[in-house]
Motif scaffolding. Structure first.
Motif, PDB file in Angstrom:
ATOM      1  N   UNK A 174       0.806  -1.219   0.000  1.00 13.64           N
ATOM      2  CA  UNK A 174       0.000   0.000   0.000  1.00 13.64           C
ATOM      3  C   UNK A 174       0.836   1.265   0.000  1.00 13.64           C
ATOM      4  N   UNK A 175       2.141   1.131   0.263  1.00 13.35           N
ATOM      5  CA  UNK A 175       3.030   2.293   0.213  1.00 13.35           C
ATOM      6  C   UNK A 175       3.314   2.724  -1.225  1.00 13.35           C
ATOM      7  N   UNK A 176       2.992   1.854  -2.195  1.00 11.18           N
ATOM      8  CA  UNK A 176       3.219   2.199  -3.595  1.00 11.18           C
ATOM      9  C   UNK A 176       2.150   3.194  -4.069  1.00 11.18           C
ATOM     10  N   UNK A 177       2.554   4.226  -4.810  1.00 14.06           N
ATOM     11  CA  UNK A 177       1.612   5.267  -5.248  1.00 14.06           C
ATOM     12  C   UNK A 177       0.399   4.702  -5.977  1.00 14.06           C
ATOM     13  N   UNK A 178      -0.781   5.082  -5.514  1.00 11.52           N
ATOM     14  CA  UNK A 178      -2.033   4.685  -6.158  1.00 11.52           C
ATOM     15  C   UNK A 178      -2.513   3.293  -5.834  1.00 11.52           C
ATOM     16  N   UNK A 179      -1.733   2.503  -5.064  1.00  9.44           N
ATOM     17  CA  UNK A 179      -2.112   1.109  -4.840  1.00  9.44           C
ATOM     18  C   UNK A 179      -3.363   0.984  -3.979  1.00  9.44           C
ATOM     19  N   UNK A 180      -3.520   1.851  -2.977  1.00  7.85           N
ATOM     20  CA  UNK A 180      -4.708   1.755  -2.117  1.00  7.85           C
ATOM     21  C   UNK A 180      -5.984   1.904  -2.935  1.00  7.85           C
ATOM     22  N   UNK A 181      -6.019   2.901  -3.821  1.00  8.42           N
ATOM     23  CA  UNK A 181      -7.218   3.135  -4.639  1.00  8.42           C
ATOM     24  C   UNK A 181      -7.460   1.975  -5.594  1.00  8.42           C
ATOM     25  N   UNK A 182      -6.393   1.502  -6.246  1.00  2.73           N
ATOM     26  CA  UNK A 182      -6.547   0.365  -7.164  1.00  2.73           C
ATOM     27  C   UNK A 182      -7.017  -0.880  -6.421  1.00  2.73           C
ATOM     28  N   UNK A 183      -6.436  -1.114  -5.256  1.00  2.00           N
ATOM     29  CA  UNK A 183      -6.794  -2.282  -4.456  1.00  2.00           C
ATOM     30  C   UNK A 183      -8.275  -2.256  -4.083  1.00  2.00           C
ATOM     31  N   UNK A 184      -8.755  -1.091  -3.666  1.00  3.18           N
ATOM     32  CA  UNK A 184     -10.157  -1.005  -3.255  1.00  3.18           C
ATOM     33  C   UNK A 184     -11.095  -1.201  -4.442  1.00  3.18           C
ATOM     34  N   UNK A 185     -10.729  -0.678  -5.595  1.00  2.00           N
ATOM     35  CA  UNK A 185     -11.543  -0.903  -6.797  1.00  2.00           C
ATOM     36  C   UNK A 185     -11.612  -2.389  -7.134  1.00  2.00           C
ATOM     37  N   UNK A 186     -10.495  -3.081  -6.970  1.00  5.11           N
ATOM     38  CA  UNK A 186     -10.461  -4.526  -7.225  1.00  5.11           C
ATOM     39  C   UNK A 186     -11.356  -5.273  -6.235  1.00  5.11           C
ATOM     40  N   UNK A 187     -11.337  -4.857  -4.973  1.00  6.06           N
ATOM     41  CA  UNK A 187     -12.223  -5.474  -3.974  1.00  6.06           C
ATOM     42  C   UNK A 187     -13.682  -5.291  -4.378  1.00  6.06           C
ATOM     43  N   UNK A 188     -14.034  -4.109  -4.846  1.00  2.09           N
ATOM     44  CA  UNK A 188     -15.408  -3.846  -5.283  1.00  2.09           C
ATOM     45  C   UNK A 188     -15.812  -4.812  -6.399  1.00  2.09           C
ATOM     46  N   UNK A 189     -14.952  -4.990  -7.373  1.00  2.00           N
ATOM     47  CA  UNK A 189     -15.290  -5.841  -8.516  1.00  2.00           C
ATOM     48  C   UNK A 189     -15.407  -7.306  -8.103  1.00  2.00           C
ATOM     49  N   UNK A 190     -14.531  -7.736  -7.202  1.00  2.00           N
ATOM     50  CA  UNK A 190     -14.637  -9.109  -6.686  1.00  2.00           C
ATOM     51  C   UNK A 190     -15.970  -9.304  -5.980  1.00  2.00           C
ATOM     52  N   UNK A 191     -16.336  -8.344  -5.133  1.00  2.00           N
ATOM     53  CA  UNK A 191     -17.611  -8.421  -4.414  1.00  2.00           C
ATOM     54  C   UNK A 191     -18.781  -8.490  -5.400  1.00  2.00           C
ATOM     55  N   UNK A 192     -18.764  -7.649  -6.430  1.00  2.00           N
ATOM     56  CA  UNK A 192     -19.848  -7.636  -7.416  1.00  2.00           C
ATOM     57  C   UNK A 192     -20.001  -9.007  -8.086  1.00  2.00           C
ATOM     58  N   UNK A 193     -18.895  -9.639  -8.422  1.00  2.00           N
ATOM     59  CA  UNK A 193     -18.941 -10.936  -9.088  1.00  2.00           C
ATOM     60  C   UNK A 193     -19.418 -12.038  -8.145  1.00  2.00           C
ATOM     61  N   UNK A 194     -19.045 -11.943  -6.874  1.00  2.00           N
ATOM     62  CA  UNK A 194     -19.527 -12.917  -5.893  1.00  2.00           C
ATOM     63  C   UNK A 194     -21.037 -12.772  -5.710  1.00  2.00           C
ATOM     64  N   UNK A 195     -21.517 -11.514  -5.639  1.00  2.00           N
ATOM     65  CA  UNK A 195     -22.955 -11.266  -5.515  1.00  2.00           C
ATOM     66  C   UNK A 195     -23.693 -11.827  -6.728  1.00  2.00           C
ATOM     67  N   UNK A 196     -23.090 -11.665  -7.904  1.00  2.00           N
ATOM     68  CA  UNK A 196     -23.703 -12.162  -9.148  1.00  2.00           C
ATOM     69  C   UNK A 196     -23.575 -13.670  -9.313  1.00  2.00           C
ATOM     70  N   UNK A 197     -22.917 -14.339  -8.352  1.00  2.00           N
ATOM     71  CA  UNK A 197     -22.683 -15.786  -8.383  1.00  2.00           C
ATOM     72  C   UNK A 197     -21.869 -16.210  -9.601  1.00  2.00           C
TER      73      UNK A 197
END
Length: 228
Positions: A174-197
Motif C-alpha cells: 500500500x506504500x506504492x503510489x495509487x495502490x490503495x485506490x486500485x486495491x479497493x476498486x479490485x475489492x469492489x469488482x470481486x464483491x460484485x462478481x460474488x454477488x452475481x454468483x
C-alpha cells in the motif's frame, strides 16, 4: 505417572502460549526479519522455564517463521525474494478458489460482512488513512476465506499467511503510489462478481488482484534494498 503427565500438560500449554505470542509478533511486524530470539530473554519475558520456549521455537521453525542456526542462534525468518514469489503464487491459487467457492454459496452472512468491509474501506481510502485501510484489507481476505467454507483451504491459507508475515507486506504494497485506490476498486469488482454468483469471474479477478498486490510488494522490496 499422574504428576509426570500433569507436568507435560503444563509444559505443552506454556509452549502454545509462547508460540502464539511470538507468531503474532512476527506476523504483525513487531518482530522483523532477521531479529534475534534469545531463549533466556524469552523465558524471562513470559515468566517460564526455557524448555517450553525451546519447543515453541522448534514449532515456529516448522511453520517457517523462525530459523534455528546451530551454534549461532535463533532468528525471525527472512524469506528470500524467490520464497515470497512462490508464496504469492500459492496465495493466488487459494484466494482464487475461495472466491469461486464463496460465489457458489449465495446469500450468506459473510456476504454482508464483505459489503460492510468495502464500505468502511471506501471511507478509509477517501480519508487517506492507509493504516486503517491495511487492517480492512486483511479483514476482506479473511472474510473471503471464511466465506468459502472449506476447512482444508482455510488451514493451508493461514499457514501461508503466517509464512508471508502478510501484515507487514500489506503495508509495503500500500506504500506504492495509487495502490490503495486500485486495491479497493479490485475489492469492489470481486464483491460484485460474488454477488452475481459468477464463480469463474470472481476467481479470475481475485487472482489478478493478488498478482497486482504481489507486484506492488516486490516493487517496494526492491526499492528498499538488494534482493537476497
Amino acid at each position: 505417572m499422574v504428576v509426570a503427565s500433569t507436568r507435560k500438560l503444563v509444559t505443552a500449554n506454556f509452549q502454545e502460549q509462547v508460540a502464539d505470542g511470538l507468531r503474532q509478533m512476527i506476523i504483525s511486524g513487531e518482530l522483523g526479519p532477521g531479529d534475534a530470539l534469545s531463549e533466556v530473554n524469552l523465558a524471562e519475558t513470559f515468566g517460564i522455564s526455557r524448555t517450553p520456549v525451546r519447543e515453541a521455537l522448534k514449532q515456529l521453525q516448522i511453520e517457517g517463521l523462525v530459523e534455528i542456526r546451530s551454534r549461532v542462534g535463533t532468528f525471525v525468518a527472512a524469506p528470500s525474494r524467490r520464497e515470497i514469489n512462490e508464496l504469492f503464487e500459492m496465495k493466488q491459487l487459494l484466494e482464487g478458489a475461495a472466491a469461486r467457492l464463496m460465489a457458489a454459496r449465495g446469500n450468506i452472512p459473510e456476504l454482508e460482512a464483505m459489503r460492510s468491509n468495502v464500505a468502511d474501506a471506501d471511507a478509509a481510502v477517501l480519508a487517506g488513512d492507509t493504516a486503517r485501510y491495511a487492517e480492512l484489507v486483511r479483514e476482506f481476505h479473511e472474510i473471503l476465506i471464511v466465506g468459502a467454507d472449506n476447512g482444508k483451504l482455510a488451514t493451508h491459507y493461514r499457514i501461508l499467511m503466517n509464512q508471508l508475515a502478510y501484515g507487514r507486506l500489506v503495508k509495503t504494497s500500500l506504500a506504492q503510489p495509487g495502490r490503495s485506490l486500485d486495491s479497493e476498486r479490485e475489492h469492489h469488482r470481486v464483491l460484485d462478481l460474488i454477488i452475481a454468483k459468477d464463480g469463474a469471474g470472481a476467481e479470475q479477478l481475485m487472482r489478478h488482484h493478488v498478482q497486482a498486490s504481489h507486484h506492488a510488494v516486490m516493487a517496494g522490496l526492491n526499492a528498499a534494498g538488494p534482493a537476497r
